[in-house]
Every structure is written in C-alpha cells, then in structure tokens.
Design an enzyme around this catalytic site. Structure first.
Site, short mmCIF file in Angstrom:
data_model
loop_
_atom_site.label_atom_id
_atom_site.label_comp_id
_atom_site.label_asym_id
_atom_site.label_seq_id
_atom_site.Cartn_x
_atom_site.Cartn_y
_atom_site.Cartn_z
N SER A 149 34.95 47.22 32.74
CA SER A 149 33.84 46.91 33.65
C SER A 149 32.78 48.00 33.54
CB SER A 149 34.34 46.87 35.10
OG SER A 149 33.24 46.81 35.99
N TYR A 162 38.83 50.46 42.06
CA TYR A 162 38.60 49.49 40.98
C TYR A 162 37.95 50.19 39.79
CZ TYR A 162 36.48 45.61 38.40
OH TYR A 162 36.08 44.74 37.41
P1 NAD Z 1 38.32 35.84 38.18
O1 NAD Z 1 38.87 36.26 39.50
O2 NAD Z 1 37.45 34.65 38.11
O3 NAD Z 1 39.50 35.67 37.15
C1 NAD Z 1 40.50 36.62 37.07
C2 NAD Z 1 41.64 36.08 36.28
O4 NAD Z 1 42.69 37.04 36.34
C3 NAD Z 1 42.16 34.79 36.87
O5 NAD Z 1 42.47 33.90 35.83
C4 NAD Z 1 43.40 35.22 37.61
O6 NAD Z 1 44.39 34.24 37.64
C5 NAD Z 1 43.85 36.41 36.79
N1 NAD Z 1 44.63 37.29 37.64
C6 NAD Z 1 44.23 37.94 38.74
N2 NAD Z 1 45.26 38.57 39.31
C7 NAD Z 1 46.34 38.29 38.54
C8 NAD Z 1 47.70 38.63 38.61
N3 NAD Z 1 48.18 39.37 39.62
N4 NAD Z 1 48.53 38.17 37.66
C9 NAD Z 1 48.07 37.41 36.65
N5 NAD Z 1 46.78 37.03 36.53
C10 NAD Z 1 45.94 37.48 37.47
O7 NAD Z 1 37.61 37.12 37.60
P2 NAD Z 1 36.65 37.33 36.35
O8 NAD Z 1 35.34 37.66 36.91
O9 NAD Z 1 36.78 36.26 35.36
O10 NAD Z 1 37.27 38.70 35.79
C11 NAD Z 1 37.97 38.80 34.58
C12 NAD Z 1 38.01 40.26 34.18
O11 NAD Z 1 36.68 40.73 34.04
C13 NAD Z 1 38.69 41.17 35.19
O12 NAD Z 1 39.45 42.15 34.52
C14 NAD Z 1 37.53 41.82 35.91
O13 NAD Z 1 37.86 43.07 36.45
C15 NAD Z 1 36.52 41.92 34.79
N6 NAD Z 1 35.14 42.04 35.24
C16 NAD Z 1 34.54 41.03 35.94
C17 NAD Z 1 33.22 41.19 36.36
C18 NAD Z 1 32.49 40.13 37.15
O14 NAD Z 1 31.40 40.42 37.66
N7 NAD Z 1 33.00 38.93 37.27
C19 NAD Z 1 32.53 42.35 36.07
C20 NAD Z 1 33.17 43.35 35.34
C21 NAD Z 1 34.47 43.18 34.93
#
Ligand code: NAD
Length: 257
Positions: A149, A162
């Site tokens: 991130s 985080y």
């Molecule tokens: P999201 O919440 O839409 O998806 C997260 C995914 O991770 C889901 O499929 C969920 O089932 C899975 N997950 C969460 N907890 C889990 C667990 N305990 N066991 C197994 N699977 C689990 O989030 P996203 O925005 O798609 O994020 C995906 C990645 O990108 C993450 O690592 C997040 O930190 C990172 N990220 C997201 C953003 C953003 O703005 N959306 C920004 C920076 C980084």
C-alpha cells in the site's frame, strides 16, 4: 502485453473473490494462466470470479482459505491440492499473489493488542507462511507479488498499524528477492493508492466530496480502479519483468509526490 503471455502457468491469488484480487485473477487468466481464486468466507463471490473467468474463456478454480489464524498457510495449500485437479496435477505453480489484506486499524491511542495482532496476522504473517510453505511448489523462474500500500510510504497515523503491516511486507519482499534470486524467482510489491473497492465503499462511494478529495490526492487526478493495479501485477508476473526484483512498484497514480 500480448494475450497468452502466461499460457501454461498456474497462479494463486489470495483474496480473489472481490476487489483488487478479483481484477488480478481475471487479468492473469486473460493472459493464459490457470488461476486459483482463494477466498475467506464468501463462496458465492469467489464462484462469481471463477464464472467470469470461464465465460471469458479462461481457466480458474476457487478454494477456501481463511487467513489470520495459526495453521492458515498449511490449510491453504491443502485446499489448493484438493481443488486444483487437472489445473495443477503435480501440485506445483508459477505465480503467488499475496493480495488478501484487511484495512482495519486505529490511531495509536485506541489500537488494542487484539486489533494489532489481527491486522498483522492477515497482512504479514499469512503471506510469510504461504510463501514459506509454497516454496517447494513454486517452480524456478516463478513470481511472487505482494500487494502492499502507499500507506507504507505516506504517513497516515489514523491507520498506523495497517501502514506498519505494509512496511513489513515490503521488507519481506526485499529479503525474499535476495533469497530466491538464485532460483530465478522474482519478488516484488505493488503499492496501490486509494482504489474503488468494497473496503472503501463506506466512506467513498455515494459521497461526492469524499470522492473528489480522494481523486485530488493522486497526481493523475482520479480514484484508482482495481484494474489499474491488476495491470501492474500482470506486468510483474510476465516475462517482460524478468529483471525486476526486490522492488516496491508504486500504483498510487502519483499520490504524495
Ligand atoms: P477488499 O476488502 O475488497 O478485498 C480484500 C480481499 O481479501 C477479499 O477478497 C477478502 O476476502 C480477502 N481477505 C480479507 N481478509 C481475509 C482473511 N482473513 N482471510 C482470507 N482472505 C481475506 O480489499 P481490496 O481493496 O481489494 O484490497 C486488496 C489488497 O489491496 C489488500 O491487501 C489491501 O490492503 C490492498 N490495498 C487496497 C487499497 C484500496 O484502496 N482498496 C489501497 C492500498 C492497498
């Protein structure tokens, strides 16, 4: 990138049921990989990802693997073996994308020890042991991508733990790249900025002011979409990125420049 760049490859994407993980799974499948879509609890959402891929002519299968508890990596690989079938008959693969993560965090003053443990268990410990226990399965010349991130680089005290998890993940990437280089395996982090996924829906979607503010943080002037990140992952797992390892690739649209 030419279609079919990943023909014959097998990929695992954690958190592939929605958001960035779903976009990554769809993109890698479009490039020809057979994709294991790992999910925590939402079987219907994972099936939907698999269905979309198959409709598009790709190959995918879902596997349930809730992360964040001791033994999670062993259970994930057991589920992989049980579900892979014809897609990976020898239980081996070429690409691991550690995407699953949680954003739950709090400012320093109010973060509990349990809250701290939870976010580290999912965002750091799980990828660590997924890789440790996946190394014998990962073919030489393979790829590992850790979804980090922008919060590892930009101070955001309101989600301090985080941010620390993603900093730890990036350091894991760095060390792993050194360790696995002799096997021709590259390891990189991709660091998204604010992306329009369900995790942000509560504060971002439906609030034009919040949306405009989020867009203004990126030099490119808009909110990121899951595909903006998936395309970067697709590059890093392709042969085109064979000389890139141990790096954090920014996919924030130029946030905090
Ligand atoms: P999201 O919440 O839409 O998806 C997260 C995914 O991770 C889901 O499929 C969920 O089932 C899975 N997950 C969460 N907890 C889990 C667990 N305990 N066991 C197994 N699977 C689990 O989030 P996203 O925005 O798609 O994020 C995906 C990645 O990108 C993450 O690592 C997040 O930190 C990172 N990220 C997201 C953003 C953003 O703005 N959306 C920004 C920076 C980084």
């Amino acid at each position: 990138m030419a279609a079919g760049a990943l023909q014959g490859k097998v990929a695992l994407v954690t958190g592939g049921s929605r958001g960035i993980g779903r976009a990554v799974a769809q993109r890698l499948a479009r490039d020809g990989a057979a994709v294991a879509v790992a999910y925590a609890r939402d079987e219907a959402a994972a099936d939907e990802t698999v269905e979309r891929i198959r409709k598009d002519g790709g190959r995918a299968f879902a596997l349930r693997a809730e992360l964040g508890r001791h033994g999670d990596a062993a259970r994930l690989w057991a589920a992989f073996d049980a579900a892979a079938g014809e897609h990976a008959p020898d239980g081996r693969l070429d690409i691991i994308v550690n995407n699953a993560g949680i954003g739950r965090s709090a400012p320093l003053a109010s973060l509990t020890e349990d809250g701290f443990d939870e976010v580290f268990a999912v965002n750091v410990r799980a990828p660590f042991f997924i890789v440790q226990q996946g190394l014998a399965r990962l073919r030489d010349g393979g790829r590992i991508v850790n979804v980090s991130s922008g919060a590892a680089r930009l101070a955001m005290p309101e989600i301090i733990a985080y941010g620390a998890t993603k900093g730890a993940l990036d350091t894991f990437t760095l060390n792993l790249a050194k360790e696995l280089g002799p096997r021709g395996i590259t390891v990189n982090s991709v660091a998204p900025g604010i992306i329009d996924t369900d995790v942000n829906a509560g504060w971002l979607r439906g609030d034009p002011q919040a949306w405009a503010h989020a867009a203004s943080l990126a030099a490119l002037g808009r909110v990121g979409q899951p595909e903006d990140v998936a395309d970067v992952v697709a590059f890093l797992v392709s042969d085109d990125a064979r000389w890139v390892t141990g790096r954090v690739v920014d996919a924030t649209g130029g946030s905090g420049l």
